[in-house]
Design a protein around this motif. Sequence first.
Motif, PDB file in Angstrom:
ATOM      1  N   GLY A  99     -27.330  -2.115  25.205  1.00 53.26           N
ATOM      2  CA  GLY A  99     -27.016  -0.728  26.081  1.00 53.26           C
ATOM      3  C   GLY A  99     -28.214  -0.319  26.981  1.00 53.26           C
ATOM      4  N   ARG A 100     -29.601  -0.018  25.439  1.00 52.69           N
ATOM      5  CA  ARG A 100     -30.788   0.924  25.746  1.00 52.69           C
ATOM      6  C   ARG A 100     -31.697  -0.117  26.702  1.00 52.69           C
ATOM      7  NH1 ARG A 100     -33.243   1.458  20.476  1.00 52.69           N
ATOM      8  NH2 ARG A 100     -31.204   3.252  20.124  1.00 52.69           N
ATOM      9  N   GLU A 101     -31.825  -1.311  26.776  1.00 54.60           N
ATOM     10  CA  GLU A 101     -32.826  -1.947  27.321  1.00 54.60           C
ATOM     11  C   GLU A 101     -31.790  -2.201  29.466  1.00 54.60           C
ATOM     12  OE1 GLU A 101     -33.720  -6.707  28.404  1.00 54.60           O
ATOM     13  OE2 GLU A 101     -33.477  -5.772  26.856  1.00 54.60           O
ATOM     14  N   GLY A 102     -30.233  -1.776  28.826  1.00 54.07           N
ATOM     15  CA  GLY A 102     -29.217  -1.745  30.495  1.00 54.07           C
ATOM     16  C   GLY A 102     -29.492  -0.461  30.610  1.00 54.07           C
ATOM     17  N   LEU A 103     -29.867   0.498  29.792  1.00 56.96           N
ATOM     18  CA  LEU A 103     -30.147   1.919  30.807  1.00 56.96           C
ATOM     19  C   LEU A 103     -31.060   1.927  31.412  1.00 56.96           C
ATOM     20  CD1 LEU A 103     -27.977   4.215  31.033  1.00 56.96           C
ATOM     21  CD2 LEU A 103     -29.540   5.162  28.965  1.00 56.96           C
ATOM     22  N   GLU A 104     -32.518   1.220  30.394  1.00 53.68           N
ATOM     23  CA  GLU A 104     -33.654   1.448  31.594  1.00 53.68           C
ATOM     24  C   GLU A 104     -33.546   0.341  32.606  1.00 53.68           C
ATOM     25  OE1 GLU A 104     -37.985  -0.665  30.336  1.00 53.68           O
ATOM     26  OE2 GLU A 104     -36.717   0.218  29.065  1.00 53.68           O
ATOM     27  N   LYS A 105     -33.168  -0.317  32.647  1.00 55.72           N
ATOM     28  CA  LYS A 105     -33.215  -1.334  34.091  1.00 55.72           C
ATOM     29  C   LYS A 105     -32.589  -1.062  34.530  1.00 55.72           C
ATOM     30  CE  LYS A 105     -34.451  -5.786  31.586  1.00 55.72           C
ATOM     31  NZ  LYS A 105     -34.835  -7.101  31.584  1.00 55.72           N
ATOM     32  N   ALA A 106     -31.281  -0.035  34.844  1.00 57.13           N
ATOM     33  CA  ALA A 106     -30.439   0.044  35.793  1.00 57.13           C
ATOM     34  C   ALA A 106     -30.556   1.649  35.863  1.00 57.13           C
ATOM     35  CB  ALA A 106     -29.032   0.562  34.937  1.00 57.13           C
ATOM     36  N   THR A 107     -31.453   2.736  35.047  1.00 55.83           N
ATOM     37  CA  THR A 107     -32.015   3.959  36.171  1.00 55.83           C
ATOM     38  C   THR A 107     -33.620   3.323  36.716  1.00 55.83           C
ATOM     39  OG1 THR A 107     -33.496   3.875  33.575  1.00 55.83           O
ATOM     40  CG2 THR A 107     -30.523   5.313  34.757  1.00 55.83           C
ATOM     41  N   THR A 108     -34.420   2.389  35.970  1.00 56.67           N
ATOM     42  CA  THR A 108     -36.001   2.382  37.086  1.00 56.67           C
ATOM     43  C   THR A 108     -35.296   1.051  38.112  1.00 56.67           C
ATOM     44  OG1 THR A 108     -36.373   1.046  35.579  1.00 56.67           O
ATOM     45  CG2 THR A 108     -36.664   2.763  35.229  1.00 56.67           C
ATOM     46  N   GLY A 109     -34.278   0.428  38.390  1.00 54.23           N
ATOM     47  CA  GLY A 109     -34.623  -0.987  38.835  1.00 54.23           C
ATOM     48  C   GLY A 109     -33.519  -0.788  39.961  1.00 54.23           C
ATOM     49  N   ASP A 110     -33.494  -1.521  40.938  1.00 56.10           N
ATOM     50  CA  ASP A 110     -33.022  -1.509  42.231  1.00 56.10           C
ATOM     51  C   ASP A 110     -31.462  -2.665  42.082  1.00 56.10           C
ATOM     52  OD1 ASP A 110     -31.188  -0.336  44.486  1.00 56.10           O
ATOM     53  OD2 ASP A 110     -32.475  -1.660  45.668  1.00 56.10           O
ATOM     54  N   VAL A 111     -30.227  -2.348  41.063  1.00 54.19           N
ATOM     55  CA  VAL A 111     -28.715  -3.113  41.055  1.00 54.19           C
ATOM     56  C   VAL A 111     -28.177  -2.621  41.947  1.00 54.19           C
ATOM     57  CG1 VAL A 111     -29.627  -4.028  39.060  1.00 54.19           C
ATOM     58  CG2 VAL A 111     -28.405  -2.520  39.136  1.00 54.19           C
ATOM     59  N   ASP A 112     -27.035  -3.673  42.669  1.00 46.88           N
ATOM     60  CA  ASP A 112     -26.041  -2.935  43.609  1.00 46.88           C
ATOM     61  C   ASP A 112     -24.247  -2.929  41.869  1.00 46.88           C
ATOM     62  OD1 ASP A 112     -26.939  -3.173  45.740  1.00 46.88           O
ATOM     63  OD2 ASP A 112     -27.747  -4.221  44.880  1.00 46.88           O
ATOM     64  N   LEU A 113     -24.496  -3.821  41.031  1.00 50.49           N
ATOM     65  CA  LEU A 113     -23.395  -3.437  40.414  1.00 50.49           C
ATOM     66  C   LEU A 113     -23.269  -4.239  38.580  1.00 50.49           C
ATOM     67  CD1 LEU A 113     -19.969  -3.588  39.465  1.00 50.49           C
ATOM     68  CD2 LEU A 113     -20.839  -6.873  40.190  1.00 50.49           C
ATOM     69  N   ILE A 114     -23.339  -3.792  37.795  1.00 48.54           N
ATOM     70  CA  ILE A 114     -23.466  -3.575  36.355  1.00 48.54           C
ATOM     71  C   ILE A 114     -22.522  -4.536  35.690  1.00 48.54           C
ATOM     72  CG2 ILE A 114     -23.739  -2.648  34.459  1.00 48.54           C
ATOM     73  CD1 ILE A 114     -25.463  -0.333  36.059  1.00 48.54           C
TER      74      ILE A 114
END
Length: 125
Positions: A37-52
């Motif tokens: 989740g920690r790595e996911g939070l970083e990637k979700a907030t800094t990247g441009d994703v359409d679905l998690i």
Amino acid sequence: MAKVLIIDDSAVMRKIIQRNIMQSGLLVDSFVEAGDGREGLEKATTGDVDLILCDWNMPNMTGIDFVKALRGSGQKNNIPIVMVTTEGSDAKIEEAKNSGANGYLTKPFTPEQLKAKLGNFLQIK
């Protein structure tokens, strides 16, 4: 086309989810992976994703803590989050939805079940 973030501590499961999405006929351009989740939070907030797509049971930060942290941050609240987990009790599903998850899919699953759950969030061929 869509970019999907898959958060699961099992690299094998991340690949299985990717393969099932491709087999299901959902239109996905690329995948981003995170091991907790920690790595996911970083990637979700800094990247441009359409679905998690997020597992529940992971080290460092669980999936439910990830959902609460992302939704609580006020950032990226428009990104749908679907829990993909072995936790299938009604109480867990309710907790996930109350925390901000948009959907829930229990493992194991078929490409058809994945398509049915994710069809509201992704385009279908």
